[in-house]
Design a protein around this motif. Structure first.
Motif, PDB file in Angstrom:
ATOM      1  N   ALA A 111      -2.114  -0.890  -3.463  1.00  0.00           N
ATOM      2  CA  ALA A 111      -3.318  -0.122  -3.135  1.00  0.00           C
ATOM      3  C   ALA A 111      -2.846   1.299  -2.833  1.00  0.00           C
ATOM      4  CB  ALA A 111      -4.025  -0.710  -1.922  1.00  0.00           C
ATOM      5  N   VAL A 112      -3.368   2.266  -3.546  1.00  0.00           N
ATOM      6  CA  VAL A 112      -2.997   3.667  -3.328  1.00  0.00           C
ATOM      7  C   VAL A 112      -4.146   4.337  -2.585  1.00  0.00           C
ATOM      8  CG1 VAL A 112      -2.406   5.858  -4.419  1.00  0.00           C
ATOM      9  CG2 VAL A 112      -1.589   3.700  -5.414  1.00  0.00           C
ATOM     10  N   VAL A 113      -3.832   4.902  -1.420  1.00  0.00           N
ATOM     11  CA  VAL A 113      -4.839   5.572  -0.606  1.00  0.00           C
ATOM     12  C   VAL A 113      -4.286   6.909  -0.130  1.00  0.00           C
ATOM     13  CG1 VAL A 113      -5.927   3.408   0.139  1.00  0.00           C
ATOM     14  CG2 VAL A 113      -4.116   4.386   1.518  1.00  0.00           C
ATOM     15  N   THR A 114      -5.160   7.714   0.409  1.00  0.00           N
ATOM     16  CA  THR A 114      -4.714   9.008   0.927  1.00  0.00           C
ATOM     17  C   THR A 114      -4.695   8.984   2.453  1.00  0.00           C
ATOM     18  OG1 THR A 114      -6.937   9.923   0.978  1.00  0.00           O
ATOM     19  CG2 THR A 114      -5.684  10.216  -1.063  1.00  0.00           C
ATOM     20  N   ALA A 115      -3.996   9.958   3.006  1.00  0.00           N
ATOM     21  CA  ALA A 115      -3.842  10.040   4.458  1.00  0.00           C
ATOM     22  C   ALA A 115      -4.892  10.911   5.109  1.00  0.00           C
ATOM     23  CB  ALA A 115      -2.455  10.596   4.784  1.00  0.00           C
ATOM     24  N   ASP A 116      -5.790  11.480   4.333  1.00  0.00           N
ATOM     25  CA  ASP A 116      -6.674  12.496   4.905  1.00  0.00           C
ATOM     26  C   ASP A 116      -8.132  12.365   4.465  1.00  0.00           C
ATOM     27  OD1 ASP A 116      -6.381  13.229   2.283  1.00  0.00           O
ATOM     28  OD2 ASP A 116      -5.587  15.222   2.698  1.00  0.00           O
ATOM     29  N   GLN A 117      -8.606  11.129   4.382  1.00  0.00           N
ATOM     30  CA  GLN A 117     -10.015  10.936   4.015  1.00  0.00           C
ATOM     31  C   GLN A 117     -10.792  10.295   5.142  1.00  0.00           C
ATOM     32  OE1 GLN A 117      -9.829   8.674   0.323  1.00  0.00           O
ATOM     33  NE2 GLN A 117     -10.436  10.519  -0.765  1.00  0.00           N
ATOM     34  N   PHE A 118     -12.044  10.645   5.222  1.00  0.00           N
ATOM     35  CA  PHE A 118     -12.967   9.974   6.131  1.00  0.00           C
ATOM     36  C   PHE A 118     -13.684   8.898   5.333  1.00  0.00           C
ATOM     37  CE2 PHE A 118     -17.395   9.576   7.568  1.00  0.00           C
ATOM     38  CZ  PHE A 118     -17.157   8.967   8.778  1.00  0.00           C
ATOM     39  N   ALA A 138       0.851  -1.187   0.000  1.00  0.00           N
ATOM     40  CA  ALA A 138       0.000   0.000   0.000  1.00  0.00           C
ATOM     41  C   ALA A 138       0.885   1.234   0.000  1.00  0.00           C
ATOM     42  CB  ALA A 138      -0.916   0.024   1.220  1.00  0.00           C
ATOM     43  N   VAL A 139       0.434   2.244  -0.699  1.00  0.00           N
ATOM     44  CA  VAL A 139       1.078   3.551  -0.701  1.00  0.00           C
ATOM     45  C   VAL A 139       0.062   4.540  -0.158  1.00  0.00           C
ATOM     46  CG1 VAL A 139       1.994   5.410  -2.152  1.00  0.00           C
ATOM     47  CG2 VAL A 139       2.621   3.025  -2.611  1.00  0.00           C
ATOM     48  N   ILE A 140       0.461   5.246   0.879  1.00  0.00           N
ATOM     49  CA  ILE A 140      -0.385   6.296   1.451  1.00  0.00           C
ATOM     50  C   ILE A 140       0.222   7.635   1.057  1.00  0.00           C
ATOM     51  CG2 ILE A 140      -1.310   7.330   3.548  1.00  0.00           C
ATOM     52  CD1 ILE A 140      -1.162   4.563   4.855  1.00  0.00           C
ATOM     53  N   MET A 141      -0.539   8.405   0.315  1.00  0.00           N
ATOM     54  CA  MET A 141      -0.088   9.740  -0.088  1.00  0.00           C
ATOM     55  C   MET A 141      -0.378  10.707   1.056  1.00  0.00           C
ATOM     56  SD  MET A 141      -1.265   9.834  -4.090  1.00  0.00           S
ATOM     57  CE  MET A 141      -3.007   9.700  -3.670  1.00  0.00           C
ATOM     58  N   ALA A 142       0.679  11.363   1.548  1.00  0.00           N
ATOM     59  CA  ALA A 142       0.540  12.210   2.737  1.00  0.00           C
ATOM     60  C   ALA A 142       1.364  13.484   2.605  1.00  0.00           C
ATOM     61  CB  ALA A 142       0.964  11.423   3.975  1.00  0.00           C
ATOM     62  N   GLY A 143       1.179  14.188   1.510  1.00  0.00           N
ATOM     63  CA  GLY A 143       2.007  15.366   1.276  1.00  0.00           C
ATOM     64  C   GLY A 143       1.314  16.696   1.446  1.00  0.00           C
TER      65      GLY A 143
END
Length: 143
Positions: free
Chosen positions: A112-119, A5-10
């Protein structure tokens, strides 16, 4: 097939001003859960699908130290700073290069690409959708 998994957190800390700042964007804030930053929630959502040692967080040089302090379940070497902030495509290109270097044959890696700031309200549905998506990607010639 190695699942990762890659969490985009920029994030840049502009959307929730004055709560968020450049060194404390929304992914480092407890906006949904009283005691957990959004990035911690993102990790909890995905770690039942992907082992924490195979989760990679792509962030900025400014945020890397703060994320390493907050995130304890992902190895610190998996929290990677982009050399320059250039949005989604370069972030994922960096992640792909890191995964290739770490695991070798890119055709044997699913991501799996996900973001760090979603509900995400229904975590069980989310996890099942990730599992299904990875299984599909692993058996079809798709991106």
């Amino acid at each position: 097939m190695k699942r990762t998994a890659v969490i985009m957190a920029g994030g840049s800390g502009e959307r929730f001003y004055p709560l968020s700042r450049r060194t404390r964007p929304k992914q480092l804030l407890p906006l949904v859960h009283a005691t957990k930053a959004m990035i911690e929630e993102s990790i909890e959502r995905i770690e039942s699908v992907i082992d924490p040692s195979d989760i990679f967080i792509i962030t900025s040089e400014v945020l890397q130290p703060a994320i390493r302090r907050v995130v304890t379940s992902v190895p610190p070497q998996n929290i990677i700073a982009e050399p320059r902030k250039r949005n989604t495509a370069p972030c994922l290109a960096l992640a792909a290069a890191v995964l290739q270097a770490r695991y070798g044959n890119a055709s044997e890696i699913s991501v799996a690409v996900v973001t760090a700031d979603q509900f995400i309200a229904d975590v069980d549905v989310f996890r099942e959708q990730v599992r299904m998506s990875l299984a599909f990607a692993e058996t079809h010639p798709v991106l």
